[in-house]
Write an enzyme that holds these catalytic residues in place. Structure first.
Site, PDB file in Angstrom:
ATOM      1  N   ARG A  23      -6.581  22.656 -17.314  1.00  0.00           N
ATOM      2  CA  ARG A  23      -6.070  23.950 -17.286  1.00  0.00           C
ATOM      3  C   ARG A  23      -5.053  24.199 -18.337  1.00  0.00           C
ATOM      4  NH1 ARG A  23      -1.818  24.452 -15.593  1.00  0.00           N
ATOM      5  NH2 ARG A  23      -1.670  26.434 -16.450  1.00  0.00           N
ATOM      6  N   GLY A  24      -4.799  25.581 -18.508  1.00  0.00           N
ATOM      7  CA  GLY A  24      -3.671  25.690 -19.590  1.00  0.00           C
ATOM      8  C   GLY A  24      -4.542  25.790 -21.016  1.00  0.00           C
ATOM      9  N   ALA A  26      -3.677  25.511 -24.096  1.00  0.00           N
ATOM     10  CA  ALA A  26      -3.344  24.536 -25.296  1.00  0.00           C
ATOM     11  C   ALA A  26      -3.975  23.057 -24.720  1.00  0.00           C
ATOM     12  CB  ALA A  26      -1.898  24.231 -25.404  1.00  0.00           C
ATOM     13  N   ARG A  66     -15.331  28.010 -19.937  1.00  0.00           N
ATOM     14  CA  ARG A  66     -14.438  29.265 -19.436  1.00  0.00           C
ATOM     15  C   ARG A  66     -14.407  30.153 -20.746  1.00  0.00           C
ATOM     16  NH1 ARG A  66      -8.707  27.783 -17.053  1.00  0.00           N
ATOM     17  NH2 ARG A  66      -8.867  30.040 -15.914  1.00  0.00           N
ATOM     18  N   CYS A 131       2.689  32.223 -14.104  1.00  0.00           N
ATOM     19  CA  CYS A 131       1.477  31.025 -14.221  1.00  0.00           C
ATOM     20  C   CYS A 131       2.616  29.941 -14.798  1.00  0.00           C
ATOM     21  CB  CYS A 131       0.741  31.583 -15.108  1.00  0.00           C
ATOM     22  SG  CYS A 131      -1.104  30.346 -15.076  1.00  0.00           S
ATOM     23  N   ASP A 200      -3.499  33.188 -23.116  1.00  0.00           N
ATOM     24  CA  ASP A 200      -4.886  32.624 -23.157  1.00  0.00           C
ATOM     25  C   ASP A 200      -5.603  33.137 -24.728  1.00  0.00           C
ATOM     26  OD1 ASP A 200      -5.345  30.927 -20.579  1.00  0.00           O
ATOM     27  OD2 ASP A 200      -4.116  32.678 -20.360  1.00  0.00           O
ATOM     28  N   ASN A 210      -3.454  37.395 -20.604  1.00  0.00           N
ATOM     29  CA  ASN A 210      -3.047  36.119 -19.870  1.00  0.00           C
ATOM     30  C   ASN A 210      -3.274  36.210 -18.371  1.00  0.00           C
ATOM     31  OD1 ASN A 210      -1.209  33.878 -20.093  1.00  0.00           O
ATOM     32  ND2 ASN A 210       0.560  35.265 -19.040  1.00  0.00           N
ATOM     33  N   LYS A 211      -2.705  35.354 -17.712  1.00  0.00           N
ATOM     34  CA  LYS A 211      -2.963  35.139 -16.323  1.00  0.00           C
ATOM     35  C   LYS A 211      -2.953  36.516 -15.591  1.00  0.00           C
ATOM     36  CE  LYS A 211      -4.097  32.306 -14.684  1.00  0.00           C
ATOM     37  NZ  LYS A 211      -5.383  31.920 -14.530  1.00  0.00           N
TER      38      LYS A 211
HETATM   39  O1  LIG Z   1      -1.395  26.997 -23.306  1.00  0.00           O
HETATM   40  P1  LIG Z   1      -0.423  27.166 -22.402  1.00  0.00           P
HETATM   41  O2  LIG Z   1       0.852  27.961 -23.002  1.00  0.00           O
HETATM   42  O3  LIG Z   1      -0.252  25.764 -21.639  1.00  0.00           O
HETATM   43  O4  LIG Z   1      -1.112  28.107 -21.146  1.00  0.00           O
HETATM   44  C1  LIG Z   1      -1.578  29.582 -21.425  1.00  0.00           C
HETATM   45  C2  LIG Z   1      -2.031  30.051 -20.409  1.00  0.00           C
HETATM   46  O5  LIG Z   1      -3.060  29.239 -19.853  1.00  0.00           O
HETATM   47  C3  LIG Z   1      -2.788  29.577 -18.257  1.00  0.00           C
HETATM   48  O6  LIG Z   1      -4.313  30.153 -17.748  1.00  0.00           O
HETATM   49  P2  LIG Z   1      -5.112  28.900 -16.744  1.00  0.00           P
HETATM   50  O7  LIG Z   1      -4.125  28.487 -15.654  1.00  0.00           O
HETATM   51  O8  LIG Z   1      -5.919  27.832 -17.515  1.00  0.00           O
HETATM   52  O9  LIG Z   1      -6.142  29.878 -15.984  1.00  0.00           O
HETATM   53  C4  LIG Z   1      -2.137  30.726 -18.354  1.00  0.00           C
HETATM   54  O10 LIG Z   1      -2.553  31.870 -18.248  1.00  0.00           O
HETATM   55  C5  LIG Z   1      -1.153  30.329 -19.462  1.00  0.00           C
HETATM   56  O11 LIG Z   1      -0.180  31.618 -19.482  1.00  0.00           O
END
Ligand SMILES: O=P(O)(O)OC[C@H]1O[C@H](OP(=O)(O)O)[C@H](O)[C@@H]1O
EC number: 5.3.1.29
Length: 324
Positions: A23-24, A26, A66, A131, A200, A210-211
């Site tokens: 997740r995240g 990037a 997703r 988040c 996101d 974003n979250k």
């Molecule tokens: O790319 P980086 O900055 O790491 O993450 C960006 C965003 O991804 C996450 O989503 P989730 O937890 O995958 O639903 C959060 O919303 C976070 O701000």
């Protein structure tokens, strides 16, 4: 080639993205590019057409996991656009090189973005996070590496509690961390110098997707006079929004919010679980990218420069594939 043989890594990566084991924004992008790389290396297709069909099918599988983080389709686009050549060998090399280059650029972009964001942080500042964002943490980590003392108020971030990951990583950087429940955020904002979040997707009008909970936090921060920065490398820019498309907000399973026993004990109710929300540009002070920091309203200029006015979907089936 109606049913291309997908490598097990494609299904495994797709399942992990869907379940949020990966997740995240990037991290999802890097995982998708890496899975396409494996698919290219292991692909047994005998003809260039079959090789391309297989890679497109693999990308489609990853794409369906997703819907909100645009880093995923941007990663697939980056790799598939570089799948060029007349032979299986050249196509394969194109995908492998593109995937390697993509992951390398991702790492460098995050480091460059971190340096831009760190300039906004002063010695002794307190930040509030929401988040877990590797882009946001890169800004704080660079500031700490520059010798600045930073404290953090970390929001738990229901329902998945990614704030726990943020708290641990900040602690490892030597940041003084206070963990709070989401609903306590406003109480702490007076003591906070910057709200710093990830993204996101960033829309052409500068909205930050974003979250869930980010928009309420940003409105409260504006009310308190606390600046909000969104750390988002340029793969978070959503090219479809240049032509008026909106960003789909992912709705996740209700079991992330409430266990079935508690739900049954309450009776007949609806449980909604939107994973993201949209923060209008007027509540965001700066979008921090590897190309510098931008007022949200001006991000459209950078988007046009990077994407032009139209975007393709190179994972779509060709007419020949559909006809088979
Ligand atoms: O790319 P980086 O900055 O790491 O993450 C960006 C965003 O991804 C996450 O989503 P989730 O937890 O995958 O639903 C959060 O919303 C976070 O701000």
């Amino acid at each position: 080639m109606s049913n291309p043989q997908l490598h097990p890594d494609i299904e495994e990566t797709a399942a992990k993205i869907a379940s949020m084991e990966i997740r995240g924004a990037a991290t999802i992008a890097a995982a998708a590019a890496t899975a396409l790389r494996t698919q290219a290396i292991e692909c047994t297709a005998a003809t260039p057409q079959d090789f391309e069909s297989t890679l497109r099918a693999a990308a489609r599988r990853l794409h369906t996991t997703r819907p909100t983080a645009v880093s995923l389709p941007n990663a697939l686009r980056y790799v598939l656009r570089r799948m060029a050549g007349e032979t299986v060998g050249t196509l394969r090399a194109g995908v492998i090189n593109a995937a390697d280059e993509f992951v390398d650029r991702l790492d460098r972009a995050q480091a460059d973005l971190g340096a831009v964001g760190a300039n906004r942080l002063r010695d002794g500042d307190t930040v509030m996070t929401h988040c877990h964002s590797t882009d946001a943490l890169a800004c704080i980590e660079t500031a700490v590496d520059q010798g600045k003392s930073i404290s953090a108020i970390v929001k738990e971030t229901r329902p998945r509690n990614q704030g726990h990951i943020t708290a641990r990583e900040l602690r490892e950087m030597g940041v003084d961390v206070t963990l709070i429940v989401d609903s306590a955020a406003r109480r702490y904002l007076n003591a906070v110098d910057h709200v710093i979040v990830g993204a996101d997707s960033i829309a052409a009008d500068g909205s930050v997707i974003n979250k869930i909970g980010t928009s309420g936090l940003a409105v409260n921060a504006r009310d308190r006079g606390t600046p909000v920065m969104a750390a988002a490398q340029t793969i978070k820019l959503h090219p479809d929004t240049l032509t008026g498309h909106t960003v789909e907000i992912e709705m996740r399973d209700e079991r992330e919010v409430i266990d079935s026993e508690t739900r049954d004990s309450i009776g007949d109710i609806t449980v909604d679980n939107p994973a993201f929300d949209v923060t209008p540009p007027r509540y965001v002070d700066a979008i921090i990218t590897e190309r510098g920091q931008f007022p949200p309203e001006s991000i459209v200029t950078l988007m046009r420069e990077l994407f032009g006015e139209s975007v393709d979907e190179p994972w779509e089936e060709s007419k020949r594939e559909k006809d088979v």
